[in-house]
Design an enzyme around this catalytic site. Sequence first.
Site, mmCIF file in Angstrom:
data_model
loop_
_atom_site.group_PDB
_atom_site.id
_atom_site.type_symbol
_atom_site.label_atom_id
_atom_site.label_comp_id
_atom_site.label_asym_id
_atom_site.label_seq_id
_atom_site.Cartn_x
_atom_site.Cartn_y
_atom_site.Cartn_z
ATOM 1 N N THR A 48 -3.346 3.595 2.227
ATOM 2 C CA THR A 48 -2.254 2.181 1.894
ATOM 3 C C THR A 48 -1.047 3.030 2.196
ATOM 4 O OG1 THR A 48 -2.471 0.015 1.010
ATOM 5 C CG2 THR A 48 -2.652 2.271 -0.067
ATOM 6 N N GLY A 106 5.962 -3.489 8.351
ATOM 7 C CA GLY A 106 4.667 -2.605 8.818
ATOM 8 C C GLY A 106 3.329 -3.584 9.077
ATOM 9 N N ARG A 152 14.440 -11.178 7.420
ATOM 10 C CA ARG A 152 15.671 -10.982 6.851
ATOM 11 C C ARG A 152 16.842 -10.790 7.016
ATOM 12 N NH1 ARG A 152 12.587 -10.079 1.462
ATOM 13 N NH2 ARG A 152 11.561 -8.254 3.038
ATOM 14 N N GLY A 155 -5.514 -12.104 2.444
ATOM 15 C CA GLY A 155 -5.356 -10.471 2.187
ATOM 16 C C GLY A 155 -6.295 -10.025 2.389
ATOM 17 N N GLY A 201 8.486 -12.349 8.023
ATOM 18 C CA GLY A 201 8.797 -10.657 7.957
ATOM 19 C C GLY A 201 8.645 -10.006 8.808
ATOM 20 N N LYS A 218 1.565 5.226 5.521
ATOM 21 C CA LYS A 218 0.311 4.683 6.622
ATOM 22 C C LYS A 218 1.416 5.536 8.206
ATOM 23 C CE LYS A 218 -1.096 0.481 5.599
ATOM 24 N NZ LYS A 218 -1.787 -0.939 5.901
#
Length: 286
Positions: A64, A131, A153, A239, A128, A68
Site C-alpha cells: 500500500t 495514484g 486541483r 473503499g 483527483g 506502490k
Amino acid sequence: MAAPHRAAVVGRPIAHSLSPAIHHAGYAAAGLTGWSYTTIEAGADELPGLVAGLGPEWAGLSVTMPGKEAALALADEVSPVAAVVGAANTLVRRPDGTWYADNTDVTGMVEVLTGAGCVTGAVVTVLGAGGTARAAIAAAARIGAAEVTVVARRPEAVDELRPVAAAVGVPLAGAEWDGAPAHARADLVISTVPKGVADPLADNFDWRPETVLFDALYDPWPTPLAAAALAAGCRVISGLDLLLAQAVGQFEHFTGVAAPRAAMRAALKGEAEVPLDAFGGGGAPA
C-alpha cells in the site's frame, strides 16, 4: 504439519490495516494450515531491502502507500496493467525466487463497478489525479467507458495522466477543481482524493439517481459526498468494497487456490465500523 507460508501488507502507516483479518479468514476457510499474514511498517525507500531479505517461506506482499511505485520497480516481471498504471499493489514470490508485480486495485475496481451496474459507454468523472486516479482510468477503460474527465486541483496533474489514458485507449479530458459540480451528472463519479478534500463538494453536486458514486475512502463513513449521493438515491460503492475485491486477487496470487469470498467478506464486515451492506447496494459479490 504444513510447511509455513508467510505474507504481509507493507506500507506506512500500516497498523490500521484490515487486510490481516481478511486474509486470515481466507486461509481458515480454504483449509490452508501453516499460513500467516501480518503487517510490516516500511516506506518506499525501505522496500527493496525488505524484499531482498525475505526467505523462501514468503509467498508475497500486499503493498500500500507509499510503496506502490517502488514495488513495480523492484519486480523481475510486471503484469501489463501494473506497467500501464505505473504502480503495483501486489508482489508475488515465484518458485525460482523471482518477484512478479501486479495491480489488483484495477481488477478489483472493475469488479465492484460492474457489480454496481456500470455499463459500456459510461461517462466517467474522476475527482483527483494521484495514484488511485491512474487505477480508476484503467478500470474505466476496462468497463468500456466512453470518456473520462479528471477534475484536479493541479491542472498539470491531468497531463501526467494522459499517457495512462492513451495506453488503455480511453478519451481523457481535464477540468479545474472549482468546476467539479458541472461534472457531477456523469454516469459514474469516482472520488480518489484524500479524506476531507471532497467534503465541500457535497452541497454543490446536483446528483442524478442514476449516477453511481465510488468513493475510495471508508473511514469515516459515510463521507459527506457519499451521504449526499445516497440521499439523492444514487448507488454508492466505498473503499471497503475495493479493499475486499483487491484482497481476493492477492489471496489467489499468493496461495494458488480460489478465494473463499464469503468468509473473507464476513471477516471484513466484522472488523469494519460500518457494515459493507450499508453502502447503497454497491460492492463485490460475496
